[in-house]
Design a protein around this motif. Structure first.
Motif, short mmCIF file in Angstrom:
data_model
loop_
_atom_site.label_atom_id
_atom_site.label_comp_id
_atom_site.label_asym_id
_atom_site.label_seq_id
_atom_site.Cartn_x
_atom_site.Cartn_y
_atom_site.Cartn_z
N PRO A 184 0.84 -1.07 -0.06
CA PRO A 184 0.03 0.06 -0.06
C PRO A 184 0.88 1.22 -0.03
O PRO A 184 1.93 1.31 0.38
CB PRO A 184 -0.72 -0.16 1.23
CG PRO A 184 0.05 -0.81 2.26
CD PRO A 184 0.94 -1.81 1.53
N ARG A 185 0.20 2.41 -0.59
CA ARG A 185 1.02 3.57 -0.49
C ARG A 185 0.97 4.04 0.94
O ARG A 185 1.91 4.91 1.44
CB ARG A 185 0.59 4.64 -1.15
CG ARG A 185 -0.74 5.07 -0.88
CD ARG A 185 -1.34 5.96 -1.86
NE ARG A 185 -1.77 5.81 -3.25
CZ ARG A 185 -2.23 6.46 -4.08
NH1 ARG A 185 -2.30 8.02 -3.92
NH2 ARG A 185 -2.65 5.91 -5.12
N LEU A 186 0.07 3.58 1.89
CA LEU A 186 0.05 4.08 3.27
C LEU A 186 -0.05 2.94 4.29
O LEU A 186 -0.90 2.28 3.83
CB LEU A 186 -1.19 5.20 3.42
CG LEU A 186 -1.12 6.51 2.85
CD1 LEU A 186 -2.19 7.40 3.01
CD2 LEU A 186 0.13 7.46 3.13
N GLU A 187 0.70 2.93 5.34
CA GLU A 187 0.76 2.01 6.38
C GLU A 187 0.16 2.48 7.74
O GLU A 187 -0.03 3.83 7.75
CB GLU A 187 1.92 1.22 6.33
CG GLU A 187 2.26 0.39 4.99
CD GLU A 187 3.65 -0.43 5.27
OE1 GLU A 187 4.22 -0.10 6.37
OE2 GLU A 187 3.90 -1.40 4.06
N GLU A 188 -0.09 1.89 8.55
CA GLU A 188 -0.44 2.19 9.90
C GLU A 188 0.29 3.52 10.44
O GLU A 188 0.02 4.27 11.07
CB GLU A 188 -0.67 1.11 10.88
CG GLU A 188 -1.14 1.33 12.24
CD GLU A 188 -2.70 1.28 11.96
OE1 GLU A 188 -3.40 2.34 12.87
OE2 GLU A 188 -3.14 0.72 11.29
N THR A 189 1.88 3.27 10.13
CA THR A 189 2.44 4.15 10.95
C THR A 189 2.49 5.45 10.09
O THR A 189 3.15 6.43 10.52
CB THR A 189 4.03 3.63 10.65
OG1 THR A 189 4.32 3.35 9.29
CG2 THR A 189 4.37 2.45 11.52
N ASP A 190 2.01 5.64 8.86
CA ASP A 190 1.69 6.58 8.01
C ASP A 190 0.44 7.57 8.47
O ASP A 190 0.44 8.67 7.90
CB ASP A 190 1.82 6.48 6.53
CG ASP A 190 3.14 5.71 6.20
OD1 ASP A 190 4.28 6.10 6.47
OD2 ASP A 190 2.94 4.70 5.53
N THR A 191 -0.38 6.80 9.35
CA THR A 191 -1.67 7.81 9.60
C THR A 191 -1.33 9.08 10.58
O THR A 191 -0.29 9.22 11.31
CB THR A 191 -2.65 6.71 10.40
OG1 THR A 191 -1.94 6.38 11.45
CG2 THR A 191 -2.71 5.47 9.54
N ILE A 192 -2.22 9.81 9.99
CA ILE A 192 -2.33 11.34 10.76
C ILE A 192 -3.48 11.45 11.42
O ILE A 192 -4.62 11.32 10.89
CB ILE A 192 -1.91 12.43 9.73
CG1 ILE A 192 -0.53 12.09 8.86
CG2 ILE A 192 -2.04 13.73 10.54
CD1 ILE A 192 -0.40 13.23 7.91
N SER A 193 -3.42 11.77 12.70
CA SER A 193 -4.79 12.11 13.24
C SER A 193 -5.46 13.31 12.85
O SER A 193 -4.79 14.31 12.33
CB SER A 193 -4.54 12.31 14.87
OG SER A 193 -3.92 11.11 15.38
N GLY A 194 -6.71 13.44 13.08
CA GLY A 194 -7.46 14.61 12.66
C GLY A 194 -7.63 15.63 13.69
O GLY A 194 -7.31 15.46 14.64
N GLU A 195 -7.82 16.69 13.10
CA GLU A 195 -7.87 18.20 13.88
C GLU A 195 -9.39 18.55 13.57
O GLU A 195 -10.01 18.69 12.57
CB GLU A 195 -7.04 19.31 13.45
CG GLU A 195 -5.65 18.89 13.65
CD GLU A 195 -4.70 19.87 13.09
OE1 GLU A 195 -5.02 20.82 12.49
OE2 GLU A 195 -3.11 19.70 13.11
N GLY A 196 -9.99 18.86 14.81
CA GLY A 196 -11.43 19.34 14.74
C GLY A 196 -12.57 18.36 14.50
O GLY A 196 -12.07 17.29 14.71
#
Length: 286
Positions: A184-196
């Motif tokens: 995948p192009r993104l893995e679990e370690t690449d996730t960014i948390s949301g704001e708002g």
């Protein structure tokens, strides 16, 4: 036309019975030295089955024919049951093989993306709110997409941000079809948390991209609004319906990484990882 398995079995059984009956009548006639060259052959064949078996019975051939017919039908029934069971087993294996294949995932993703209703949303109003055009006394149907009205391009629907994430997953999976290991192009370690909150992002969405919050029905649309959306990063390579001249969406790389998206309540990276796990990784467990 679809028919039930029991009805199919009955039809096949009737066909077997008919052919066996013809076969054993001919055999009984042959035992009596009545063959196709006999002048009475056609006369016997045209007789009703009841009359013919009565005639055969007087010659001692009817009982033998009926006994043989009964045995043949029982054998035919067993053949039918075996055939149905064999076809069912073959179908179940084919279905299991298909569900374990990459093609199944390709078809599933195509199915989700081909239905715009999966990506309906609104900005600033409740879903399904009745929309009234200014200057009009009629009330239109509920709108499930934000609408842009362009003087030159007509009515344009805006798909929810989740659509762009789905497209990214589809592209990445399709590029690796039939490869044992898919990256995948993104893995679990690449996730960014949301704001708002998702609600806040919905409210601010049109302002973020400089899009009109409501269509300009009085002026028959805003000139250049479609091109403005394209310049802001939206894409329009989507199938359209009769209600819209175009459907647009934000590709994954154009969605703000901290956006809490309206339907999934996840950020783009979180949703991508969720979908990759659902489709690509779970395929191995099927």
């Amino acid at each position: 036309m679809n028919i039930s398995e029991s009805r199919l079995r009955q039809i096949i059984l009737e066909e077997v019975q008919m052919h066996l009956l013809e076969h054993y009548i001919e055999e009984a006639l042959k035992d009596l030295d009545v063959d196709e060259d006999d002048p009475d052959y056609e006369k016997y064949k045209k007789m009703s089955r009841r009359a013919l078996f009565k005639k055969l019975g007087t010659w001692g051939a009817g009982a033998a024919a009926m006994a043989a017919l009964g045995g043949g039908i029982r054998a035919g029934e067993k053949d039918i049951e075996h055939g149905i069971a064999s076809r069912r087993a073959t179908h179940e294996k084919e279905r299991a093989d298909y569900k374990a294949s990459d093609q199944y995932i390709v078809d599933e993703l195509d199915g989700v993306l081909s239905r715009p209703s999966n990506f309906s949303w609104v900005w600033g109003e409740e879903r399904g709110a009745m929309q009234t055009e200014p200057g009009s006394t009629s009330v239109s149907l509920p709108q499930d997409f934000p609408i842009l009205l362009d003087k030159d391009h007509g009515t344009i629907g805006v798909l929810s941000p989740e659509y762009g994430v789905y497209r990214a997953v589809q592209e990445d999976f399709n590029d690796q079809v039939d490869k044992e290991t898919k990256i995948p192009r993104l893995e679990e370690t690449d996730t960014i948390s949301g704001e708002g909150s998702a609600e806040k992002w919905k409210q601010e969405f049109p302002d973020t991209y400089g899009l009109p919050r409501t269509p300009d029905y009085v002026g028959a649309g805003n000139k250049g609004v479609f091109q403005k959306a394209i310049n802001a990063g939206f894409k329009s390579d989507v199938g359209i319906s009769r209600q819209y001249k175009a459907m647009i969406y934000l590709p994954l790389n154009e969605i703000p990484p901290t956006m809490v998206m309206p339907n999934s309540h996840m950020t783009p990276s979180e949703f991508y990882v969720h979908l990759w796990d659902k489709y690509a990784l779970n395929r191995l467990k099927r």
